[in-house]
Design a protein around this motif. Structure first.
Motif, PDB file in Angstrom:
ATOM      1  N   PHE A 124     -54.700 -23.305  93.447  1.00 16.77           N
ATOM      2  CA  PHE A 124     -54.793 -24.462  92.552  1.00 16.77           C
ATOM      3  C   PHE A 124     -56.248 -24.900  92.383  1.00 16.77           C
ATOM      4  O   PHE A 124     -56.750 -25.039  91.266  1.00 16.77           O
ATOM      5  N   TYR A 125     -56.950 -25.082  93.499  1.00 11.11           N
ATOM      6  CA  TYR A 125     -58.341 -25.547  93.430  1.00 11.11           C
ATOM      7  C   TYR A 125     -59.264 -24.496  92.812  1.00 11.11           C
ATOM      8  O   TYR A 125     -60.190 -24.836  92.083  1.00 11.11           O
ATOM      9  N   GLU A 126     -59.019 -23.228  93.092  1.00 11.40           N
ATOM     10  CA  GLU A 126     -59.810 -22.180  92.447  1.00 11.40           C
ATOM     11  C   GLU A 126     -59.653 -22.246  90.935  1.00 11.40           C
ATOM     12  O   GLU A 126     -60.620 -22.067  90.191  1.00 11.40           O
ATOM     13  N   ARG A 127     -58.452 -22.525  90.477  1.00 11.09           N
ATOM     14  CA  ARG A 127     -58.199 -22.571  89.042  1.00 11.09           C
ATOM     15  C   ARG A 127     -58.811 -23.807  88.376  1.00 11.09           C
ATOM     16  O   ARG A 127     -59.350 -23.711  87.292  1.00 11.09           O
ATOM     17  N   ALA A 144     -53.086 -25.218  86.071  1.00  9.44           N
ATOM     18  CA  ALA A 144     -53.529 -24.610  87.327  1.00  9.44           C
ATOM     19  C   ALA A 144     -52.369 -24.464  88.297  1.00  9.44           C
ATOM     20  O   ALA A 144     -52.186 -23.402  88.908  1.00  9.44           O
ATOM     21  N   LEU A 145     -51.560 -25.510  88.443  1.00  5.34           N
ATOM     22  CA  LEU A 145     -50.418 -25.416  89.353  1.00  5.34           C
ATOM     23  C   LEU A 145     -49.406 -24.402  88.826  1.00  5.34           C
ATOM     24  O   LEU A 145     -48.891 -23.574  89.580  1.00  5.34           O
ATOM     25  N   HIS A 146     -49.129 -24.451  87.537  1.00  9.90           N
ATOM     26  CA  HIS A 146     -48.195 -23.491  86.941  1.00  9.90           C
ATOM     27  C   HIS A 146     -48.633 -22.055  87.209  1.00  9.90           C
ATOM     28  O   HIS A 146     -47.831 -21.213  87.628  1.00  9.90           O
ATOM     29  N   LYS A 150     -46.602 -19.420  89.567  1.00  9.73           N
ATOM     30  CA  LYS A 150     -46.104 -18.197  88.923  1.00  9.73           C
ATOM     31  C   LYS A 150     -46.609 -16.957  89.660  1.00  9.73           C
ATOM     32  O   LYS A 150     -45.859 -15.999  89.892  1.00  9.73           O
ATOM     33  N   LYS A 151     -47.869 -16.960  90.065  1.00 14.16           N
ATOM     34  CA  LYS A 151     -48.425 -15.828  90.812  1.00 14.16           C
ATOM     35  C   LYS A 151     -47.686 -15.642  92.137  1.00 14.16           C
ATOM     36  O   LYS A 151     -47.337 -14.520  92.512  1.00 14.16           O
ATOM     37  N   GLN A 152     -47.444 -16.741  92.838  1.00 18.89           N
ATOM     38  CA  GLN A 152     -46.708 -16.659  94.103  1.00 18.89           C
ATOM     39  C   GLN A 152     -45.265 -16.190  93.858  1.00 18.89           C
ATOM     40  O   GLN A 152     -44.723 -15.410  94.628  1.00 18.89           O
ATOM     41  N   ALA A 162     -40.442 -20.330  99.244  1.00 16.96           N
ATOM     42  CA  ALA A 162     -41.850 -20.098  99.565  1.00 16.96           C
ATOM     43  C   ALA A 162     -42.788 -20.501  98.439  1.00 16.96           C
ATOM     44  O   ALA A 162     -43.966 -20.717  98.679  1.00 16.96           O
ATOM     45  N   TRP A 163     -42.300 -20.606  97.201  1.00 20.47           N
ATOM     46  CA  TRP A 163     -43.223 -20.845  96.089  1.00 20.47           C
ATOM     47  C   TRP A 163     -42.813 -21.964  95.149  1.00 20.47           C
ATOM     48  O   TRP A 163     -43.611 -22.411  94.341  1.00 20.47           O
ATOM     49  N   ALA A 164     -41.587 -22.447  95.212  1.00 21.82           N
ATOM     50  CA  ALA A 164     -41.110 -23.387  94.191  1.00 21.82           C
ATOM     51  C   ALA A 164     -41.156 -24.862  94.600  1.00 21.82           C
ATOM     52  O   ALA A 164     -40.728 -25.712  93.824  1.00 21.82           O
ATOM     53  N   ALA A 165     -41.676 -25.177  95.748  1.00 19.40           N
ATOM     54  CA  ALA A 165     -41.625 -26.567  96.233  1.00 19.40           C
ATOM     55  C   ALA A 165     -42.595 -27.498  95.522  1.00 19.40           C
ATOM     56  O   ALA A 165     -42.297 -28.664  95.303  1.00 19.40           O
ATOM     57  N   GLN A 166     -43.777 -26.998  95.136  1.00 21.87           N
ATOM     58  CA  GLN A 166     -44.812 -27.860  94.564  1.00 21.87           C
ATOM     59  C   GLN A 166     -44.538 -28.116  93.070  1.00 21.87           C
ATOM     60  O   GLN A 166     -44.286 -27.191  92.317  1.00 21.87           O
ATOM     61  N   ILE A 167     -44.614 -29.402  92.710  1.00 23.13           N
ATOM     62  CA  ILE A 167     -44.448 -29.774  91.313  1.00 23.13           C
ATOM     63  C   ILE A 167     -45.562 -30.736  90.906  1.00 23.13           C
ATOM     64  O   ILE A 167     -46.183 -31.367  91.762  1.00 23.13           O
TER      65      ILE A 167
END
Length: 171
Positions: A124-127, A144-146, A150-152, A162-167
């Protein structure tokens, strides 16, 4: 990682509720890496566990931060609503940080595993730093979060926990 991306980063290694409030008054990006608790029957008692106690939604709602822009909550259940009677309410820590001034909030729907949450945060921060427009550009934060989620997902399609928790909450 945050210090490399944002040179003026202030790190509170044993934050207290008071030191968090004091530092949030001058920051425009906040990031918590700690335990989060969700109190389903009384969301105002949900909070982030700090060294001096819990920064609850109730305490947070008494503040306002005019410099606020992004809050990243790398803590469990910061966007969780689990009581059936409150499902149509959007009262949790994620929206609490919006109410006090943060226009963009990244929060979690359930418990997150530290390693996976760290990968998402780093991406996220890199993006947002690598966008070229800066993190204040239109739709940069949500995109950035999207992109990192998506990459994860592409790496671990069979394990959405493992990848869908962050919104993202915000414009």
């Amino acid at each position: 990682m945050l210090e490399d991306s944002f040179p003026k980063t202030v790190i509170l290694s044993s934050p207290t509720v008071e030191s968090v409030f004091e530092n949030m008054s001058t920051c425009n990006i906040g990031h918590f890496i700690c335990h989060g608790i969700s109190v389903p029957n009384d969301p105002s008692k949900s909070g982030l566990v700090l060294s001096s106690g819990t920064l609850t939604l109730g305490k947070l709602s008494q503040k306002y931060y005019p410099n606020a822009h992004i809050m990243y909550l790398s803590a469990c259940s910061t966007a969780e609503v689990s009581v059936r009677e409150l499902l149509d309410e959007v009262l949790h820590l994620g929206t609490g940080f919006q109410l006090v001034g943060f226009s963009h909030v990244v929060a979690t729907l359930w418990e997150v595993e530290n390693r996976e949450a760290g990968r998402v945060a780093q991406g996220f921060y890199e993006r947002i730093r690598g966008d070229g427009k800066g993190y204040l550009g239109e739709r940069v934060i949500a995109r950035a979060l999207h992109d990192i989620v998506k990459k994860q997902r592409d790496k671990q399609a069979d394990d959405p926990l493992a990848w869908a928790a962050q919104i993202h909450f915000g414009p």
